[in-house]
Write a protein that holds these residues in place. Structure first.
Motif, PDB file in Angstrom:
ATOM      1  N   GLN A  32       0.819  -1.208   0.000  1.00  0.00           N
ATOM      2  CA  GLN A  32       0.000   0.000   0.000  1.00  0.00           C
ATOM      3  C   GLN A  32       0.857   1.263   0.000  1.00  0.00           C
ATOM      4  O   GLN A  32       0.396   2.319  -0.388  1.00  0.00           O
ATOM      5  N   LEU A  33       2.103   1.161   0.418  1.00  0.00           N
ATOM      6  CA  LEU A  33       3.044   2.279   0.345  1.00  0.00           C
ATOM      7  C   LEU A  33       3.912   2.189  -0.910  1.00  0.00           C
ATOM      8  O   LEU A  33       4.106   3.172  -1.617  1.00  0.00           O
ATOM      9  N   ALA A  34       4.421   0.994  -1.171  1.00  0.00           N
ATOM     10  CA  ALA A  34       5.388   0.814  -2.265  1.00  0.00           C
ATOM     11  C   ALA A  34       4.788   1.049  -3.640  1.00  0.00           C
ATOM     12  O   ALA A  34       5.481   1.495  -4.555  1.00  0.00           O
ATOM     13  N   MET A  35       3.511   0.771  -3.818  1.00  0.00           N
ATOM     14  CA  MET A  35       2.898   0.877  -5.141  1.00  0.00           C
ATOM     15  C   MET A  35       2.430   2.289  -5.488  1.00  0.00           C
ATOM     16  O   MET A  35       2.067   2.552  -6.632  1.00  0.00           O
ATOM     17  N   ILE A  36       2.462   3.219  -4.530  1.00  0.00           N
ATOM     18  CA  ILE A  36       2.075   4.605  -4.797  1.00  0.00           C
ATOM     19  C   ILE A  36       3.069   5.205  -5.793  1.00  0.00           C
ATOM     20  O   ILE A  36       4.280   5.115  -5.620  1.00  0.00           O
ATOM     21  N   GLY A  37       2.548   5.789  -6.865  1.00  0.00           N
ATOM     22  CA  GLY A  37       3.391   6.389  -7.897  1.00  0.00           C
ATOM     23  C   GLY A  37       3.676   5.458  -9.063  1.00  0.00           C
ATOM     24  O   GLY A  37       4.190   5.876 -10.098  1.00  0.00           O
ATOM     25  N   MET A  38       3.329   4.198  -8.915  1.00  0.00           N
ATOM     26  CA  MET A  38       3.568   3.208  -9.952  1.00  0.00           C
ATOM     27  C   MET A  38       2.720   3.520 -11.191  1.00  0.00           C
ATOM     28  O   MET A  38       1.563   3.903 -11.078  1.00  0.00           O
ATOM     29  N   THR A  39       3.285   3.360 -12.371  1.00  0.00           N
ATOM     30  CA  THR A  39       2.525   3.634 -13.591  1.00  0.00           C
ATOM     31  C   THR A  39       1.552   2.500 -13.886  1.00  0.00           C
ATOM     32  O   THR A  39       1.736   1.361 -13.436  1.00  0.00           O
ATOM     33  N   SER A  40       0.543   2.811 -14.663  1.00  0.00           N
ATOM     34  CA  SER A  40      -0.443   1.817 -15.078  1.00  0.00           C
ATOM     35  C   SER A  40       0.225   0.665 -15.815  1.00  0.00           C
ATOM     36  O   SER A  40      -0.104  -0.508 -15.590  1.00  0.00           O
ATOM     37  N   ASN A  41       1.158   0.985 -16.690  1.00  0.00           N
ATOM     38  CA  ASN A  41       1.859  -0.071 -17.445  1.00  0.00           C
ATOM     39  C   ASN A  41       2.648  -0.986 -16.524  1.00  0.00           C
ATOM     40  O   ASN A  41       2.625  -2.210 -16.685  1.00  0.00           O
ATOM     41  N   ASP A  42       3.364  -0.416 -15.549  1.00  0.00           N
ATOM     42  CA  ASP A  42       4.135  -1.238 -14.618  1.00  0.00           C
ATOM     43  C   ASP A  42       3.214  -2.060 -13.716  1.00  0.00           C
ATOM     44  O   ASP A  42       3.500  -3.218 -13.417  1.00  0.00           O
ATOM     45  N   LEU A  43       2.097  -1.483 -13.290  1.00  0.00           N
ATOM     46  CA  LEU A  43       1.138  -2.219 -12.470  1.00  0.00           C
ATOM     47  C   LEU A  43       0.639  -3.452 -13.211  1.00  0.00           C
ATOM     48  O   LEU A  43       0.619  -4.556 -12.673  1.00  0.00           O
ATOM     49  N   GLN A  44       0.265  -3.278 -14.459  1.00  0.00           N
ATOM     50  CA  GLN A  44      -0.243  -4.408 -15.232  1.00  0.00           C
ATOM     51  C   GLN A  44       0.861  -5.406 -15.573  1.00  0.00           C
ATOM     52  O   GLN A  44       0.592  -6.601 -15.731  1.00  0.00           O
ATOM     53  N   ALA A  45       2.107  -4.945 -15.653  1.00  0.00           N
ATOM     54  CA  ALA A  45       3.217  -5.864 -15.919  1.00  0.00           C
ATOM     55  C   ALA A  45       3.447  -6.824 -14.755  1.00  0.00           C
ATOM     56  O   ALA A  45       3.763  -7.987 -14.970  1.00  0.00           O
ATOM     57  N   CYS A  46       3.262  -6.358 -13.518  1.00  0.00           N
ATOM     58  CA  CYS A  46       3.530  -7.237 -12.373  1.00  0.00           C
ATOM     59  C   CYS A  46       2.278  -7.833 -11.745  1.00  0.00           C
ATOM     60  O   CYS A  46       2.348  -8.900 -11.151  1.00  0.00           O
ATOM     61  N   ALA A  47       1.126  -7.190 -11.875  1.00  0.00           N
ATOM     62  CA  ALA A  47      -0.110  -7.701 -11.264  1.00  0.00           C
ATOM     63  C   ALA A  47      -1.080  -8.271 -12.290  1.00  0.00           C
ATOM     64  O   ALA A  47      -2.056  -8.908 -11.925  1.00  0.00           O
ATOM     65  N   GLY A  48      -0.826  -8.015 -13.567  1.00  0.00           N
ATOM     66  CA  GLY A  48      -1.719  -8.493 -14.614  1.00  0.00           C
ATOM     67  C   GLY A  48      -2.790  -7.469 -14.941  1.00  0.00           C
ATOM     68  O   GLY A  48      -2.891  -6.413 -14.316  1.00  0.00           O
ATOM     69  N   ALA A  49      -3.590  -7.793 -15.933  1.00  0.00           N
ATOM     70  CA  ALA A  49      -4.703  -6.918 -16.316  1.00  0.00           C
ATOM     71  C   ALA A  49      -5.749  -6.947 -15.212  1.00  0.00           C
ATOM     72  O   ALA A  49      -6.028  -8.002 -14.641  1.00  0.00           O
ATOM     73  N   PRO A  50      -6.345  -5.804 -14.882  1.00  0.00           N
ATOM     74  CA  PRO A  50      -7.364  -5.790 -13.827  1.00  0.00           C
ATOM     75  C   PRO A  50      -8.613  -6.559 -14.249  1.00  0.00           C
ATOM     76  O   PRO A  50      -8.924  -6.664 -15.427  1.00  0.00           O
ATOM     77  N   ASP A  51      -9.331  -7.089 -13.258  1.00  0.00           N
ATOM     78  CA  ASP A  51     -10.589  -7.783 -13.515  1.00  0.00           C
ATOM     79  C   ASP A  51     -11.683  -6.807 -13.920  1.00  0.00           C
ATOM     80  O   ASP A  51     -12.596  -7.154 -14.657  1.00  0.00           O
ATOM     81  N   LYS A  52     -11.596  -5.571 -13.408  1.00  0.00           N
ATOM     82  CA  LYS A  52     -12.604  -4.563 -13.697  1.00  0.00           C
ATOM     83  C   LYS A  52     -11.940  -3.186 -13.644  1.00  0.00           C
ATOM     84  O   LYS A  52     -11.095  -2.935 -12.791  1.00  0.00           O
ATOM     85  N   VAL A  53     -12.341  -2.301 -14.548  1.00  0.00           N
ATOM     86  CA  VAL A  53     -11.861  -0.916 -14.553  1.00  0.00           C
ATOM     87  C   VAL A  53     -13.080  -0.008 -14.511  1.00  0.00           C
ATOM     88  O   VAL A  53     -14.008  -0.163 -15.303  1.00  0.00           O
ATOM     89  N   THR A  54     -13.078   0.933 -13.568  1.00  0.00           N
ATOM     90  CA  THR A  54     -14.142   1.929 -13.452  1.00  0.00           C
ATOM     91  C   THR A  54     -13.528   3.299 -13.680  1.00  0.00           C
ATOM     92  O   THR A  54     -12.554   3.655 -13.007  1.00  0.00           O
ATOM     93  N   THR A  55     -14.079   4.067 -14.599  1.00  0.00           N
ATOM     94  CA  THR A  55     -13.598   5.415 -14.861  1.00  0.00           C
ATOM     95  C   THR A  55     -14.400   6.391 -14.014  1.00  0.00           C
ATOM     96  O   THR A  55     -15.620   6.447 -14.111  1.00  0.00           O
ATOM     97  N   LEU A  56     -13.705   7.146 -13.153  1.00  0.00           N
ATOM     98  CA  LEU A  56     -14.369   8.118 -12.284  1.00  0.00           C
ATOM     99  C   LEU A  56     -14.509   9.475 -12.953  1.00  0.00           C
ATOM    100  O   LEU A  56     -15.508  10.158 -12.774  1.00  0.00           O
ATOM    101  N   ASN A  57     -13.483   9.881 -13.681  1.00  0.00           N
ATOM    102  CA  ASN A  57     -13.508  11.150 -14.402  1.00  0.00           C
ATOM    103  C   ASN A  57     -12.425  11.098 -15.476  1.00  0.00           C
ATOM    104  O   ASN A  57     -11.841  10.041 -15.719  1.00  0.00           O
ATOM    105  N   ALA A  58     -12.124  12.219 -16.100  1.00  0.00           N
ATOM    106  CA  ALA A  58     -11.182  12.231 -17.227  1.00  0.00           C
ATOM    107  C   ALA A  58      -9.773  11.803 -16.847  1.00  0.00           C
ATOM    108  O   ALA A  58      -9.016  11.343 -17.703  1.00  0.00           O
ATOM    109  N   THR A  59      -9.405  11.887 -15.574  1.00  0.00           N
ATOM    110  CA  THR A  59      -8.035  11.545 -15.177  1.00  0.00           C
ATOM    111  C   THR A  59      -7.931  10.366 -14.225  1.00  0.00           C
ATOM    112  O   THR A  59      -6.839   9.903 -13.946  1.00  0.00           O
ATOM    113  N   THR A  60      -9.050   9.870 -13.720  1.00  0.00           N
ATOM    114  CA  THR A  60      -9.000   8.901 -12.621  1.00  0.00           C
ATOM    115  C   THR A  60      -9.763   7.616 -12.943  1.00  0.00           C
ATOM    116  O   THR A  60     -10.884   7.664 -13.428  1.00  0.00           O
TER     117      THR A  60
END
Length: 187
Positions: A32-60
């Protein structure tokens, strides 16, 4: 082996089996501390594609990863016919929810029946294990030795979020309760 010695060996074995929950919980909280700042590409490289993606707004966006272990580890033993000792095991499921703002992780939350015998959120560790075992370059380096800076019994503080990560439109406009010249009469 005496009856007392047998009980001590049995209890030591049970405690040894349950102790792994402590370290899983610390790993989940450290993520919960180490993953802060991690890019979307790096997150998916180590954790895989998410099961679900929810778009909150244009940036989030919220990425959800789900895990349901096939076994919770619960068991009962009846040593020497002295009465059954039951060990309840671990939680039954975890969902990791990661908030990404401008394609970078800004929060990591866990939800579900995800506690182990010792520690909170330990069932969630398989969701972040790949990232923690082989950290990506955009992850934070979180040190602190074997007992810091996180606990097995509670999540670390949530970092402050940027306005773009939490705000998605103009403030709500409240309905008028009176019109000019009517001295507070309802509209």
């Amino acid at each position: 082996m005496s009856r007392v010695a047998s009980r001590v060996v049995l209890m030591s074995a049970v405690l040894s089996l349950s102790a792994c929950g402590y370290f899983d919980s610390r790993t989940a909280h450290k993520a919960q501390l180490a993953m802060i700042g991690m890019t979307s590409n790096d997150l998916q490289a180590c954790a895989g594609a998410p099961d679900k993606v929810t778009t909150l707004n244009a940036t989030t966006q919220l990425y959800q990863y789900a895990y349901k272990p096939s076994s919770t580890g619960a068991f009962s033993v009846n040593p020497f016919g002295l009465g059954a000792v039951s060990v309840t095991g671990n939680g039954s499921a975890c969902t990791a929810i990661m908030r990404l703002d401008h394609n970078q992780v800004t929060e990591v939350h866990y939800t579900g029946d995800n506690d182990k015998m010792i520690g909170n959120d330990g069932v969630c560790t398989p969701l972040i294990r790949g990232c923690m075992r082989q950290p990506e370059s955009t992850m934070r380096n979180v040190n602190g030795g074997p007992f810091g800076p996180v606990s097995a019994f509670g999540s670390p503080s949530i970092p402050a979020q940027s306005q773009s990560a939490v705000w998605s439109g103009p403030a709500a406009v409240l309905p008028a309760t009176s019109t000019p010249g009517t001295a507070g009469a309802p509209a």
